[in-house]
Write a protein that holds these residues in place. Structure first.
Motif, PDB file in Angstrom:
ATOM      1  N   LEU A  49       0.845  -1.189   0.000  1.00  0.00           N
ATOM      2  CA  LEU A  49       0.000   0.000   0.000  1.00  0.00           C
ATOM      3  C   LEU A  49       0.881   1.239   0.000  1.00  0.00           C
ATOM      4  O   LEU A  49       1.841   1.326   0.767  1.00  0.00           O
ATOM      5  N   HIS A  50       0.580   2.200  -0.880  1.00  0.00           N
ATOM      6  CA  HIS A  50       1.349   3.446  -0.990  1.00  0.00           C
ATOM      7  C   HIS A  50       0.411   4.621  -0.767  1.00  0.00           C
ATOM      8  O   HIS A  50      -0.718   4.623  -1.254  1.00  0.00           O
ATOM      9  N   ASP A  51       0.874   5.621  -0.028  1.00  0.00           N
ATOM     10  CA  ASP A  51       0.075   6.795   0.314  1.00  0.00           C
ATOM     11  C   ASP A  51       0.473   7.977  -0.554  1.00  0.00           C
ATOM     12  O   ASP A  51       1.655   8.244  -0.748  1.00  0.00           O
ATOM     13  N   LEU A  52      -0.511   8.674  -1.086  1.00  0.00           N
ATOM     14  CA  LEU A  52      -0.325   9.871  -1.903  1.00  0.00           C
ATOM     15  C   LEU A  52      -1.189  10.989  -1.327  1.00  0.00           C
ATOM     16  O   LEU A  52      -2.051  10.748  -0.480  1.00  0.00           O
ATOM     17  N   ASN A  53      -0.983  12.189  -1.834  1.00  0.00           N
ATOM     18  CA  ASN A  53      -1.844  13.305  -1.469  1.00  0.00           C
ATOM     19  C   ASN A  53      -2.688  13.702  -2.667  1.00  0.00           C
ATOM     20  O   ASN A  53      -2.267  13.542  -3.812  1.00  0.00           O
ATOM     21  N   ALA A  54      -3.851  14.243  -2.392  1.00  0.00           N
ATOM     22  CA  ALA A  54      -4.693  14.858  -3.405  1.00  0.00           C
ATOM     23  C   ALA A  54      -4.816  16.333  -3.036  1.00  0.00           C
ATOM     24  O   ALA A  54      -5.041  16.666  -1.878  1.00  0.00           O
ATOM     25  N   VAL A  55      -4.618  17.202  -4.032  1.00  0.00           N
ATOM     26  CA  VAL A  55      -4.622  18.649  -3.799  1.00  0.00           C
ATOM     27  C   VAL A  55      -5.627  19.272  -4.756  1.00  0.00           C
ATOM     28  O   VAL A  55      -5.650  18.953  -5.948  1.00  0.00           O
ATOM     29  N   TYR A  56      -6.447  20.172  -4.221  1.00  0.00           N
ATOM     30  CA  TYR A  56      -7.472  20.842  -5.022  1.00  0.00           C
ATOM     31  C   TYR A  56      -6.959  22.210  -5.446  1.00  0.00           C
ATOM     32  O   TYR A  56      -6.758  23.102  -4.619  1.00  0.00           O
ATOM     33  N   LEU A  57      -6.708  22.364  -6.755  1.00  0.00           N
ATOM     34  CA  LEU A  57      -6.198  23.622  -7.313  1.00  0.00           C
ATOM     35  C   LEU A  57      -6.978  23.977  -8.566  1.00  0.00           C
ATOM     36  O   LEU A  57      -7.215  23.117  -9.419  1.00  0.00           O
ATOM     37  N   SER A  58      -7.371  25.220  -8.678  1.00  0.00           N
ATOM     38  CA  SER A  58      -8.055  25.725  -9.878  1.00  0.00           C
ATOM     39  C   SER A  58      -9.236  24.861 -10.291  1.00  0.00           C
ATOM     40  O   SER A  58      -9.454  24.590 -11.468  1.00  0.00           O
ATOM     41  N   GLY A  59      -9.999  24.393  -9.303  1.00  0.00           N
ATOM     42  CA  GLY A  59     -11.205  23.631  -9.592  1.00  0.00           C
ATOM     43  C   GLY A  59     -11.001  22.169  -9.930  1.00  0.00           C
ATOM     44  O   GLY A  59     -11.935  21.503 -10.347  1.00  0.00           O
ATOM     45  N   GLU A  60      -9.783  21.659  -9.782  1.00  0.00           N
ATOM     46  CA  GLU A  60      -9.493  20.256 -10.087  1.00  0.00           C
ATOM     47  C   GLU A  60      -8.675  19.622  -8.968  1.00  0.00           C
ATOM     48  O   GLU A  60      -7.927  20.294  -8.275  1.00  0.00           O
ATOM     49  N   TRP A  61      -8.828  18.301  -8.829  1.00  0.00           N
ATOM     50  CA  TRP A  61      -8.012  17.532  -7.892  1.00  0.00           C
ATOM     51  C   TRP A  61      -6.809  16.952  -8.628  1.00  0.00           C
ATOM     52  O   TRP A  61      -6.943  16.402  -9.714  1.00  0.00           O
ATOM     53  N   PHE A  62      -5.649  17.089  -8.014  1.00  0.00           N
ATOM     54  CA  PHE A  62      -4.411  16.535  -8.548  1.00  0.00           C
ATOM     55  C   PHE A  62      -3.794  15.615  -7.507  1.00  0.00           C
ATOM     56  O   PHE A  62      -3.826  15.916  -6.316  1.00  0.00           O
ATOM     57  N   ARG A  63      -3.218  14.509  -7.953  1.00  0.00           N
ATOM     58  CA  ARG A  63      -2.529  13.592  -7.054  1.00  0.00           C
ATOM     59  C   ARG A  63      -1.050  13.942  -7.019  1.00  0.00           C
ATOM     60  O   ARG A  63      -0.442  14.182  -8.063  1.00  0.00           O
ATOM     61  N   LEU A  64      -0.491  13.972  -5.809  1.00  0.00           N
ATOM     62  CA  LEU A  64       0.929  14.267  -5.612  1.00  0.00           C
ATOM     63  C   LEU A  64       1.571  13.155  -4.823  1.00  0.00           C
ATOM     64  O   LEU A  64       0.987  12.634  -3.881  1.00  0.00           O
ATOM     65  N   ASP A  65       2.783  12.830  -5.170  1.00  0.00           N
ATOM     66  CA  ASP A  65       3.555  11.851  -4.412  1.00  0.00           C
ATOM     67  C   ASP A  65       4.575  12.624  -3.590  1.00  0.00           C
ATOM     68  O   ASP A  65       5.428  13.321  -4.146  1.00  0.00           O
ATOM     69  N   SER A  66       4.523  12.504  -2.304  1.00  0.00           N
ATOM     70  CA  SER A  66       5.384  13.298  -1.418  1.00  0.00           C
ATOM     71  C   SER A  66       6.844  12.883  -1.445  1.00  0.00           C
ATOM     72  O   SER A  66       7.686  13.570  -0.879  1.00  0.00           O
ATOM     73  N   ARG A  67       7.151  11.778  -2.097  1.00  0.00           N
ATOM     74  CA  ARG A  67       8.548  11.366  -2.165  1.00  0.00           C
ATOM     75  C   ARG A  67       9.333  12.352  -2.957  1.00  0.00           C
ATOM     76  O   ARG A  67      10.487  12.506  -2.888  1.00  0.00           O
TER      77      ARG A  67
END
Length: 67
Positions: A49-67
């Motif tokens: 299992l791998h954990d990512l972040n989702a960020v809401y910018l300019s009306g859209e969700w983007f997935r980010l990998d904190s690594r």
């Protein structure tokens, strides 16, 4: 093993879960809506299992990998 955002800051490393907690804390401090996502990855030992972040910018969700 680091699990808390503060541990990542102190030790400079951590599991993806701890890094995602730190990234979420920093983004939320900047008032950027942030959540968590999980995905399974194939590893030589099986699925992990791998954990990512989702960020809401300019009306859209983007997935980010904190690594």
């Amino acid at each position: 093993m680091t699990c808390r955002a503060s541990d990542v800051l102190k030790k400079g490393h951590g599991l993806c879960f701890a890094k995602s907690n730190l990234l979420a804390a920093l983004l939320r401090f900047m008032e950027i809506p942030t959540g968590f996502c999980y995905q399974t990855l194939t590893h030589e030992d099986g699925l992990v299992l791998h954990d990512l972040n989702a960020v809401y910018l300019s009306g859209e969700w983007f997935r980010l990998d904190s690594r």
